[in-house]
Design a protein around this motif. Structure first.
Motif, mmCIF file in Angstrom:
data_model
loop_
_atom_site.group_PDB
_atom_site.id
_atom_site.type_symbol
_atom_site.label_atom_id
_atom_site.label_comp_id
_atom_site.label_asym_id
_atom_site.label_seq_id
_atom_site.Cartn_x
_atom_site.Cartn_y
_atom_site.Cartn_z
ATOM 1 N N CYS A 95 -2.685 0.047 -8.543
ATOM 2 C CA CYS A 95 -3.457 0.246 -7.362
ATOM 3 C C CYS A 95 -4.764 0.568 -7.478
ATOM 4 O O CYS A 95 -5.074 0.649 -8.671
ATOM 5 C CB CYS A 95 -2.823 1.462 -6.396
ATOM 6 S SG CYS A 95 -3.390 3.135 -7.157
ATOM 7 N N ASP A 144 -0.903 6.830 1.964
ATOM 8 C CA ASP A 144 -2.138 5.942 1.361
ATOM 9 C C ASP A 144 -3.166 6.994 1.121
ATOM 10 O O ASP A 144 -4.412 6.206 0.848
ATOM 11 C CB ASP A 144 -2.513 4.790 2.245
ATOM 12 C CG ASP A 144 -3.024 5.480 3.770
ATOM 13 O OD1 ASP A 144 -3.204 6.712 3.869
ATOM 14 O OD2 ASP A 144 -3.166 4.423 4.348
ATOM 15 N N ARG A 165 -4.745 1.726 -2.330
ATOM 16 C CA ARG A 165 -4.094 0.567 -1.849
ATOM 17 C C ARG A 165 -3.542 -0.309 -3.126
ATOM 18 O O ARG A 165 -4.055 -0.140 -4.260
ATOM 19 C CB ARG A 165 -5.066 -0.164 -1.167
ATOM 20 C CG ARG A 165 -6.147 -1.096 -1.960
ATOM 21 C CD ARG A 165 -7.314 -1.784 -1.055
ATOM 22 N NE ARG A 165 -8.130 -2.339 -2.052
ATOM 23 C CZ ARG A 165 -9.380 -2.745 -1.447
ATOM 24 N NH1 ARG A 165 -9.695 -2.878 -0.295
ATOM 25 N NH2 ARG A 165 -10.320 -3.489 -2.412
ATOM 26 N N GLY A 179 0.773 -1.282 0.097
ATOM 27 C CA GLY A 179 0.056 -0.040 0.061
ATOM 28 C C GLY A 179 0.771 1.207 0.069
ATOM 29 O O GLY A 179 0.168 2.264 -0.157
ATOM 30 N N ARG A 200 -8.525 7.495 -0.808
ATOM 31 C CA ARG A 200 -7.440 6.564 -0.601
ATOM 32 C C ARG A 200 -7.079 5.523 -1.491
ATOM 33 O O ARG A 200 -8.002 5.325 -2.200
ATOM 34 C CB ARG A 200 -8.082 5.953 0.958
ATOM 35 C CG ARG A 200 -8.339 6.912 2.095
ATOM 36 C CD ARG A 200 -8.849 6.017 3.182
ATOM 37 N NE ARG A 200 -8.062 5.007 3.792
ATOM 38 C CZ ARG A 200 -7.016 5.344 4.452
ATOM 39 N NH1 ARG A 200 -6.684 6.636 4.934
ATOM 40 N NH2 ARG A 200 -6.057 4.224 4.935
ATOM 41 N N TYR A 225 -13.543 0.431 -3.883
ATOM 42 C CA TYR A 225 -12.140 0.670 -4.507
ATOM 43 C C TYR A 225 -12.207 0.406 -5.933
ATOM 44 O O TYR A 225 -12.888 -0.514 -6.303
ATOM 45 C CB TYR A 225 -11.017 -0.145 -3.831
ATOM 46 C CG TYR A 225 -10.677 0.506 -2.620
ATOM 47 C CD1 TYR A 225 -9.633 1.185 -2.637
ATOM 48 C CD2 TYR A 225 -11.014 0.464 -1.308
ATOM 49 C CE1 TYR A 225 -8.946 1.619 -1.143
ATOM 50 C CE2 TYR A 225 -10.726 0.755 -0.160
ATOM 51 C CZ TYR A 225 -9.605 1.466 -0.028
ATOM 52 O OH TYR A 225 -9.352 2.064 1.127
#
Length: 206
Positions: free
Chosen positions: A114, A41, A205, A33, A203, A174
């Motif tokens: 990501c 992040d 990851r 991450g 955000r 996400y």
């Protein structure tokens, strides 16, 4: 002697810097991450006064250009600098070719490294005072096989000439793909999508 003592701080600083670079590279490769230098992040959206800023995709492209792809349904003949100029808030002219209601234009940004839980999408009109997009949907998705999820839709919201961030509610989801899709003709009554800046904030990851 004195020269050895003077050399120690220099060597120590070099070792610390090298360890930092190795740590960042390790985080990127292991998928922990920590995709950006410093271990962030989340990238916050710009304020209303600031209007534009460096988002997740521009920062990823600066770190690893191959990890970010910009796709268009078609390309305007006068686009300059390649598709990734779309990620630079300073870009003034960019867009698709002229299409139709049966085949509405779209512009997409995708990351191969990501996923982002978006809090805002940054957009800026990509031409002069004409051809302003007013009717559009902001959508997100996962792999190429996934259906698009609508984050926002507008029937009369001109893209800002100086850029701005449109707040979205992702509800904890996400995504790795984001796009703007035209849903009605622009201010010149044409199906041409002129967008000089498209960016995602939120955000992320690995």
């Amino acid at each position: 002697g004195g020269s050895a003592a003077a050399l120690r701080p220099v060597m120590h600083a070099a070792i610390v810097a090298q360890c930092g670079r190795l740590g960042a590279a390790s985080a990127l490769s292991t998928g922990s991450g920590c995709l950006l230098p410093g271990g962030e992040d989340e990238v916050a959206a710009p304020s209303k006064d600031q209007r534009v800023g460096r988002g997740v995709f521009q920062r990823l492209a600066e770190r690893d250009e191959a990890s970010v792809e910009v796709r268009l349904s078609s390309a305007e003949c006068c686009n300059v600098g390649g598709p990734r100029v779309l990620l630079d808030p300073a870009t003034a002219y960019f867009g698709t070719g002229e299409e139709s209601a049966d085949r509405p234009p779209w512009i997409e940004v995708t990351s191969s490294t990501c996923e982002v839980c978006p809090t805002a999408i940054g957009l800026k009109h990509g031409s002069d005072s004409g051809d302003i997009c007013r009717q559009f949907a902001l959508e997100a998705g996962g792999s190429d096989d996934d259906a698009w999820v609508e984050l926002l839709a507008f029937d009369d919201e001109p893209l800002p000439l100086d850029g701005g961030a449109f707040r979205v509610q992702a509800r904890g989801r996400y995504f790795s793909r984001f796009r703007i899709r035209m849903t009605g003709p622009n201010s010149s009554r044409r199906w041409q999508l002129m967008v000089a800046w498209l960016e995602v904030f939120g955000r992320f990851r690995a």
